[in-house]
Design a protein around this motif. Sequence first.
Motif, PDB file in Angstrom:
ATOM      1  N   LEU A   1     -28.236 -38.719  17.898  1.00  0.00           N
ATOM      2  CA  LEU A   1     -27.011 -37.916  17.879  1.00  0.00           C
ATOM      3  C   LEU A   1     -27.340 -36.427  17.817  1.00  0.00           C
ATOM      4  O   LEU A   1     -26.697 -35.599  18.472  1.00  0.00           O
ATOM      5  CB  LEU A   1     -26.145 -38.327  16.685  1.00  0.00           C
ATOM      6  CG  LEU A   1     -24.788 -37.629  16.549  1.00  0.00           C
ATOM      7  CD1 LEU A   1     -23.902 -37.932  17.760  1.00  0.00           C
ATOM      8  CD2 LEU A   1     -24.073 -38.063  15.275  1.00  0.00           C
ATOM      9  N   SER A   2     -28.346 -36.081  17.040  1.00  0.00           N
ATOM     10  CA  SER A   2     -28.738 -34.672  16.932  1.00  0.00           C
ATOM     11  C   SER A   2     -29.341 -34.160  18.235  1.00  0.00           C
ATOM     12  O   SER A   2     -29.217 -32.976  18.553  1.00  0.00           O
ATOM     13  CB  SER A   2     -29.759 -34.489  15.808  1.00  0.00           C
ATOM     14  OG  SER A   2     -29.231 -34.942  14.593  1.00  0.00           O
TER      15      SER A   2
ATOM     16  N   TYR B   1     -30.341 -43.449  15.058  1.00  0.00           N
ATOM     17  CA  TYR B   1     -29.040 -42.995  15.560  1.00  0.00           C
ATOM     18  C   TYR B   1     -28.835 -41.512  15.251  1.00  0.00           C
ATOM     19  O   TYR B   1     -28.403 -40.743  16.107  1.00  0.00           O
ATOM     20  CB  TYR B   1     -27.916 -43.834  14.939  1.00  0.00           C
ATOM     21  CG  TYR B   1     -26.549 -43.342  15.306  1.00  0.00           C
ATOM     22  CD1 TYR B   1     -25.954 -43.721  16.520  1.00  0.00           C
ATOM     23  CD2 TYR B   1     -25.832 -42.475  14.475  1.00  0.00           C
ATOM     24  CE1 TYR B   1     -24.697 -43.251  16.871  1.00  0.00           C
ATOM     25  CE2 TYR B   1     -24.579 -42.007  14.817  1.00  0.00           C
ATOM     26  CZ  TYR B   1     -24.019 -42.400  16.012  1.00  0.00           C
ATOM     27  OH  TYR B   1     -22.773 -41.925  16.366  1.00  0.00           O
ATOM     28  N   ARG B   2     -29.152 -41.112  14.031  1.00  0.00           N
ATOM     29  CA  ARG B   2     -28.969 -39.700  13.659  1.00  0.00           C
ATOM     30  C   ARG B   2     -29.876 -38.798  14.505  1.00  0.00           C
ATOM     31  O   ARG B   2     -29.475 -37.711  14.914  1.00  0.00           O
ATOM     32  CB  ARG B   2     -29.264 -39.508  12.165  1.00  0.00           C
ATOM     33  CG  ARG B   2     -28.123 -39.923  11.267  1.00  0.00           C
ATOM     34  CD  ARG B   2     -28.418 -39.622   9.805  1.00  0.00           C
ATOM     35  NE  ARG B   2     -29.287 -40.598   9.207  1.00  0.00           N
ATOM     36  CZ  ARG B   2     -28.873 -41.733   8.641  1.00  0.00           C
ATOM     37  NH1 ARG B   2     -27.598 -42.011   8.597  1.00  0.00           N
ATOM     38  NH2 ARG B   2     -29.733 -42.574   8.115  1.00  0.00           N
TER      39      ARG B   2
ATOM     40  N   ILE C   1     -34.382 -34.218   9.286  1.00  0.00           N
ATOM     41  CA  ILE C   1     -33.825 -35.506   8.851  1.00  0.00           C
ATOM     42  C   ILE C   1     -34.853 -36.553   8.468  1.00  0.00           C
ATOM     43  O   ILE C   1     -34.494 -37.548   7.858  1.00  0.00           O
ATOM     44  CB  ILE C   1     -32.853 -36.097   9.910  1.00  0.00           C
ATOM     45  CG1 ILE C   1     -33.575 -36.510  11.187  1.00  0.00           C
ATOM     46  CG2 ILE C   1     -31.716 -35.159  10.201  1.00  0.00           C
ATOM     47  CD1 ILE C   1     -32.652 -37.213  12.169  1.00  0.00           C
TER      48      ILE C   1
ATOM     49  N   GLY D   1     -30.035 -46.428  11.360  1.00  0.00           N
ATOM     50  CA  GLY D   1     -29.370 -45.180  10.973  1.00  0.00           C
ATOM     51  C   GLY D   1     -30.215 -43.955  11.292  1.00  0.00           C
ATOM     52  O   GLY D   1     -29.719 -42.973  11.838  1.00  0.00           O
ATOM     53  N   ASP D   2     -31.486 -44.015  10.960  1.00  0.00           N
ATOM     54  CA  ASP D   2     -32.377 -42.864  11.201  1.00  0.00           C
ATOM     55  C   ASP D   2     -32.472 -42.555  12.697  1.00  0.00           C
ATOM     56  O   ASP D   2     -32.417 -41.395  13.111  1.00  0.00           O
ATOM     57  CB  ASP D   2     -33.778 -43.156  10.660  1.00  0.00           C
ATOM     58  CG  ASP D   2     -33.810 -43.174   9.137  1.00  0.00           C
ATOM     59  OD1 ASP D   2     -32.874 -42.643   8.524  1.00  0.00           O
ATOM     60  OD2 ASP D   2     -34.771 -43.728   8.576  1.00  0.00           O
TER      61      ASP D   2
ATOM     62  N   LEU E   1     -26.909 -27.321  16.845  1.00  0.00           N
ATOM     63  CA  LEU E   1     -28.147 -27.956  17.333  1.00  0.00           C
ATOM     64  C   LEU E   1     -28.097 -28.151  18.844  1.00  0.00           C
ATOM     65  O   LEU E   1     -29.105 -27.988  19.538  1.00  0.00           O
ATOM     66  CB  LEU E   1     -28.355 -29.306  16.643  1.00  0.00           C
ATOM     67  CG  LEU E   1     -28.905 -29.274  15.217  1.00  0.00           C
ATOM     68  CD1 LEU E   1     -28.840 -30.656  14.577  1.00  0.00           C
ATOM     69  CD2 LEU E   1     -30.341 -28.760  15.207  1.00  0.00           C
TER      70      LEU E   1
ATOM     71  N   TRP F   1     -21.009 -31.449   9.238  1.00  0.00           N
ATOM     72  CA  TRP F   1     -22.053 -31.976  10.121  1.00  0.00           C
ATOM     73  C   TRP F   1     -21.697 -31.781  11.586  1.00  0.00           C
ATOM     74  O   TRP F   1     -22.586 -31.634  12.428  1.00  0.00           O
ATOM     75  CB  TRP F   1     -22.369 -33.440   9.789  1.00  0.00           C
ATOM     76  CG  TRP F   1     -21.263 -34.434   9.996  1.00  0.00           C
ATOM     77  CD1 TRP F   1     -20.368 -34.870   9.059  1.00  0.00           C
ATOM     78  CD2 TRP F   1     -20.932 -35.119  11.207  1.00  0.00           C
ATOM     79  NE1 TRP F   1     -19.511 -35.788   9.619  1.00  0.00           N
ATOM     80  CE2 TRP F   1     -19.832 -35.970  10.928  1.00  0.00           C
ATOM     81  CE3 TRP F   1     -21.453 -35.115  12.495  1.00  0.00           C
ATOM     82  CZ2 TRP F   1     -19.246 -36.790  11.898  1.00  0.00           C
ATOM     83  CZ3 TRP F   1     -20.870 -35.934  13.464  1.00  0.00           C
ATOM     84  CH2 TRP F   1     -19.786 -36.754  13.164  1.00  0.00           C
TER      85      TRP F   1
ATOM     86  N   LEU G   1     -22.933 -28.424  12.456  1.00  0.00           N
ATOM     87  CA  LEU G   1     -24.400 -28.446  12.578  1.00  0.00           C
ATOM     88  C   LEU G   1     -24.825 -29.061  13.907  1.00  0.00           C
ATOM     89  O   LEU G   1     -25.719 -28.549  14.588  1.00  0.00           O
ATOM     90  CB  LEU G   1     -25.015 -29.220  11.417  1.00  0.00           C
ATOM     91  CG  LEU G   1     -24.933 -28.534  10.048  1.00  0.00           C
ATOM     92  CD1 LEU G   1     -25.366 -29.487   8.937  1.00  0.00           C
ATOM     93  CD2 LEU G   1     -25.799 -27.280  10.026  1.00  0.00           C
ATOM     94  N   LEU G   2     -24.161 -30.161  14.295  1.00  0.00           N
ATOM     95  CA  LEU G   2     -24.507 -30.794  15.570  1.00  0.00           C
ATOM     96  C   LEU G   2     -24.201 -29.872  16.745  1.00  0.00           C
ATOM     97  O   LEU G   2     -24.950 -29.819  17.717  1.00  0.00           O
ATOM     98  CB  LEU G   2     -23.734 -32.106  15.738  1.00  0.00           C
ATOM     99  CG  LEU G   2     -24.217 -33.304  14.932  1.00  0.00           C
ATOM    100  CD1 LEU G   2     -23.398 -34.535  15.282  1.00  0.00           C
ATOM    101  CD2 LEU G   2     -25.692 -33.587  15.176  1.00  0.00           C
TER     102      LEU G   2
END
Lengths: 171, 75
Positions: free
Chosen positions: A23-24, A19-20, A126, A16-17, A110, A103, A106-107
């Motif tokens: 993705l960011s 991937y985020r 994050i 998860g970390d 970013l 989100w 936000l993405l």
Amino acid sequence: MAADLEFENLVKLYYGDLYRFGLSLTGSEADAADLTQQTFYIWANKGHQLQKAASVKSWLFTTLHREFLKTCRRRNRFPSESIDECATGLPNVPADCAERADWQTLLRILAEIEDDFRAPLVLYYIEDLSYKEIAAVLALPLGTVQSRIARAKIQLLHRLSETNLPLEQAK
Amino acid sequence: MNKREAKEILLLYRGPIDDSDPQFHAALGYAKTDPELCQWLGEQTRCYDTIRAKLRAIQPPPPGPEARSRRSPRR
């Protein structure tokens, strides 16, 4: 040592970390999934070389970031301009602006920030990494990392405040 | 240190995670003496928490079969 960590557990722990983070950086779910899987693929082949188990998290983030940079080079996406120096005024952005942004917004914001500035900013937001750890992940001097985070954060907050209506108007 | 300098330093302050970082100590001390700066700091850390929570709430798709079937690292 690091090689003793079970691969499945490692995926559960950090998928998860990573991937985020991906993705960011990319703004694309498909690219983020590819980067994450590629990172674990590299781990499966080279992770045994890591001597300190405590460094696994940093190693994974460093690897994902390197793979992202390779992708950028392939796509010739490196812009030559630095972050907008004119936008470096210290922002006074109400927290309500952040609360109203989802989100996806936000993405999108970013994604508008230059690659070199986006990565430290994303890690700043994050992950529970110290500034020294962020510098190690990105292989940058501590001062450079802090400067980039500050400038990128100012840009993000400015854009966030431009994106959202003031609370009174939003009601 | 003046308010502007304190603000520049505290722009990077995230809350408890940075409490042990000595680079913030003097600026945090200054903020305690300045109500306006203290309010700005509260707002900016709340803003940080909100953005962090929203980004961390993003749920990844489950790992693909390729990743799930990978073997453990070589020993």
